[in-house]
Motif scaffolding. Structure first.
Motif, short mmCIF file in Angstrom:
data_model
loop_
_atom_site.label_atom_id
_atom_site.label_comp_id
_atom_site.label_asym_id
_atom_site.label_seq_id
_atom_site.Cartn_x
_atom_site.Cartn_y
_atom_site.Cartn_z
N MET A 1 97.55 21.50 27.68
CA MET A 1 98.99 21.41 27.82
C MET A 1 99.39 20.00 28.25
SD MET A 1 101.78 23.37 27.98
CE MET A 1 103.41 23.11 28.51
N VAL A 2 98.83 19.54 29.37
CA VAL A 2 99.19 18.21 29.88
C VAL A 2 98.65 17.13 28.95
CG1 VAL A 2 98.92 16.62 31.81
CG2 VAL A 2 99.29 19.05 32.23
N LEU A 3 97.45 17.35 28.42
CA LEU A 3 96.86 16.36 27.52
C LEU A 3 97.69 16.22 26.25
CD1 LEU A 3 94.52 14.43 27.10
CD2 LEU A 3 93.27 16.29 26.04
N GLY A 4 98.23 17.32 25.76
CA GLY A 4 99.08 17.26 24.57
C GLY A 4 100.35 16.48 24.83
N LEU A 7 99.39 12.81 24.91
CA LEU A 7 99.11 12.26 23.58
C LEU A 7 100.39 12.06 22.77
CD1 LEU A 7 95.86 14.17 22.60
CD2 LEU A 7 96.10 11.78 23.23
N THR A 8 101.30 13.01 22.84
CA THR A 8 102.56 12.82 22.10
C THR A 8 103.38 11.68 22.69
OG1 THR A 8 103.65 14.51 23.44
CG2 THR A 8 102.70 15.22 21.35
N HIS A 9 103.34 11.53 24.00
CA HIS A 9 104.05 10.42 24.64
C HIS A 9 103.40 9.08 24.28
CE1 HIS A 9 107.06 9.07 27.49
NE2 HIS A 9 106.16 8.28 28.04
N ALA A 10 102.07 9.08 24.18
CA ALA A 10 101.36 7.85 23.83
C ALA A 10 101.60 7.46 22.38
CB ALA A 10 99.87 8.02 24.10
N LYS A 11 101.81 8.45 21.51
CA LYS A 11 102.11 8.13 20.11
C LYS A 11 103.48 7.49 19.97
CE LYS A 11 99.21 11.66 18.05
NZ LYS A 11 99.18 12.94 17.33
N LYS A 12 104.42 7.93 20.80
CA LYS A 12 105.76 7.35 20.75
C LYS A 12 105.81 5.97 21.40
CE LYS A 12 108.14 11.79 20.91
NZ LYS A 12 109.01 12.66 21.70
N PRO A 14 103.04 3.33 22.33
CA PRO A 14 101.62 2.92 22.38
C PRO A 14 101.31 1.88 23.46
CG PRO A 14 102.69 2.08 20.39
CD PRO A 14 103.68 2.96 21.08
N ALA A 15 102.30 1.24 24.01
CA ALA A 15 102.05 0.26 25.07
C ALA A 15 101.61 0.93 26.37
CB ALA A 15 103.29 -0.58 25.32
N LEU A 16 101.83 2.24 26.48
CA LEU A 16 101.44 2.95 27.69
C LEU A 16 100.00 3.45 27.66
CD1 LEU A 16 104.64 5.06 28.38
CD2 LEU A 16 103.88 3.01 29.53
N ILE A 17 99.30 3.29 26.54
CA ILE A 17 97.91 3.77 26.44
C ILE A 17 97.00 3.12 27.48
CG2 ILE A 17 95.90 3.85 24.91
CD1 ILE A 17 97.84 4.32 22.59
N PRO A 18 97.05 1.79 27.72
CA PRO A 18 96.20 1.22 28.77
C PRO A 18 96.50 1.80 30.15
CG PRO A 18 97.02 -0.52 27.37
CD PRO A 18 97.73 0.72 26.96
N LEU A 19 97.76 2.10 30.42
CA LEU A 19 98.12 2.70 31.70
C LEU A 19 97.48 4.08 31.85
CD1 LEU A 19 99.90 2.58 34.27
CD2 LEU A 19 101.62 3.80 32.95
N PHE A 20 97.54 4.89 30.79
CA PHE A 20 96.91 6.21 30.83
C PHE A 20 95.40 6.11 31.02
CE2 PHE A 20 100.61 7.78 28.05
CZ PHE A 20 101.35 8.11 29.17
N VAL A 21 94.78 5.14 30.36
CA VAL A 21 93.33 4.97 30.46
C VAL A 21 92.94 4.53 31.87
CG1 VAL A 21 91.38 3.57 29.66
CG2 VAL A 21 92.99 4.54 28.01
N ILE A 22 93.67 3.59 32.44
CA ILE A 22 93.34 3.08 33.77
C ILE A 22 93.56 4.15 34.84
CG2 ILE A 22 94.07 1.44 35.54
CD1 ILE A 22 94.47 -0.57 33.23
N ILE A 23 94.69 4.85 34.77
CA ILE A 23 94.97 5.91 35.74
C ILE A 23 93.96 7.05 35.59
CG2 ILE A 23 96.65 7.65 36.47
CD1 ILE A 23 97.40 4.85 37.32
N GLY A 24 93.63 7.42 34.37
CA GLY A 24 92.65 8.48 34.15
C GLY A 24 91.27 8.11 34.63
#
Length: 83
Positions: A1-4, A7-12, A14-24
């Motif tokens: 649920m949260v991962l989906g 992922l949809t937020h990251a597709k919209k 894409p500049a937030l992908i490094p933030l998600f990777v670092i926080i994760g």
């Protein structure tokens, strides 16, 4: 649920992908470090019946810290009594 949702937020955005990777990775690293402390630290005793004081069974040459700067544990002498 949260991962989906992530992922949809990251597709919209894409500049937030490094933030998600670092926080994760920070959350996973913190969880692994807590597991290491709970399992291998001599201050934690999970088995009070068979080993009530695990810190007394450690020799001076055992390194239980994650990182020590200028310490050679192999040359330490025992300076405490046996219980």
């Amino acid at each position: 649920m949260v991962l989906g949702v992530i992922l949809t937020h990251a597709k919209k955005h894409p500049a937030l992908i490094p933030l998600f990777v670092i926080i994760g990775s920070g959350g996973v690293g913190a969880g692994l470090y807590l597991m290491r402390l709970a399992m291998f630290n001599p201050d934690v005793s999970w088995d009070k019946k068979n080993n009530p004081e695990p810190w007394n069974k450690m020799s001076p040459s055992d390194q239980y810290k994650l990182y020590s700067v200028n310490m050679d544990y192999s040359r330490l002498k025992k300076d405490r009594p046996d219980f």
